[in-house]
Enzyme design. Structure first.
Site, PDB file in Angstrom:
ATOM      1  CG  ASP A   1      -1.665   1.124   1.081  1.00 50.71           C
ATOM      2  OD1 ASP A   1      -2.865   1.167   0.373  1.00 50.71           O
ATOM      3  OD2 ASP A   1      -2.145   1.579   2.165  1.00 50.71           O
TER       4      ASP A   1
ATOM      5  CG  HIS B   1      -5.606  -4.077   0.819  1.00 52.71           C
ATOM      6  ND1 HIS B   1      -4.892  -3.257  -0.363  1.00 52.71           N
ATOM      7  CD2 HIS B   1      -5.544  -3.071   1.753  1.00 52.71           C
ATOM      8  CE1 HIS B   1      -4.333  -2.046   0.273  1.00 52.71           C
ATOM      9  NE2 HIS B   1      -4.244  -1.822   1.314  1.00 52.71           N
TER      10      HIS B   1
END
Length: 292
Positions: A107, A272
């Site tokens: 991320d 994620h």
């Protein structure tokens, strides 16, 4: 007590004028630096880090502006540019005795890793990115109502004041929202780790917003300059991503290929937070990358 990575030691390391990073270090062998994402800290690597520490010196910092690392005021756009944050990481590794190292990021940390690879190609030996596109491509693929999935990017791109006030009014609801909707397996982030993430984030609202604001401004400028001059990632690169390309109608592997000719791109089915939901998959990817 706050959770820790078992077998790792914590220390603070000066990386820039008035800025020190908090870092957990464990293992022995060739160095691997692991950079966390949003809204997390170095703890997101706890499973992968302990696995890799059997063969490597594993370095897990809290990024500038996050966790227990320093959070300088956003006096200019460069304070939280990925270029500055990448320089922090290079300085951290050097202070720990490593002038070359492998680098993986998730991320936000992946954006820092990409910038480190572009700016410091002689330092970064291998590069891995988890569930992100480079900054320039991220903005390019967001269109129409499908861009609502990334509403936080637009909120935190606003000038200083409003986004900080809105998020600070209910930080646990804001940051907890992403921990909830981006996780397929809630058990992957147990209660003590979740609370550590929320506590760290609620205490870092201005710097987290500044990090995102930089990605809507100066980071785009840096990526654009690299794209125009043909600067790409020269080291072996591995990418793990959810199938965002199908969801948002873009070619994820093609986007990455434009930045990295030596690329292994893999689509995964976990959520994620893959280093916590599928740590064995992430560890295997990193070991395969390091063997290239």
């Amino acid at each position: 007590m706050a959770p820790v990575i078992p077998g790792f030691t914590r220390r603070r390391v000066d990386v820039a004028d008035g800025v020190a990073l908090s870092v957990a270090v464990g293992g022995t062998g060739s160095p691997v630096v692991l950079l966390h994402g949003f809204p997390q800290t170095h703890l997101m690597w706890r499973h992968v880090a302990t696995d890799l520490a059997a063969d490597h010196t594993v370095i897990c910092p809290d990024l500038r502006g996050y966790g227990d690392s320093d959070k300088p005021a956003e006096t200019d756009p460069g304070v939280y540019s990925k270029r500055t944050m990448a320089a922090d990481v290079v300085a951290l590794a050097a202070a720990l005795g490593h002038d070359r190292f492998a680098l993986a990021g998730h991320d936000r940390g992946a954006l820092v890793a990409v910038r480190a690879g572009l700016d410091h190609p002689d330092v970064i030996t291998h590069l891995a990115a988890l569930d992100v596109l480079p900054t320039l491509d991220t903005w390019d693929v967001l269109h129409g109502t499908s861009a609502a999935v990334a509403f936080h990017l637009y909120l935190m791109a606003q000038p200083p004041g409003l986004p900080e006030a809105m998020i600070a009014a209910s930080p646990d609801a804001f940051f907890g929202h992403f921990l909830d909707i981006w996780t397929q397996d809630p058990a992957a982030i147990p209660g003590d780790v979740r609370e550590a993430y929320l506590a760290a984030s609620r205490n870092a609202v201005p710097s987290i917003v500044a990090d995102y604001r930089a990605s809507a401004g100066i980071d785009v400028d840096h990526d654009t300059a690299d794209r125009r001059c043909g600067n790409t990632l020269r080291m072996p690169v591995a990418v793990l991503q959810q199938d965002w390309g199908a969801a948002l109608a873009y070619d994820a592997a093609g986007r990455w290929k434009a930045w990295a000719s030596d690329l292994q791109h893999t689509t995964v089915t976990c959520g994620h937070f893959m280093a916590e939901e599928a740590p064995s998959t992430v560890s295997a990817m990193l070991r395969a990358l390091l063997s290239r």
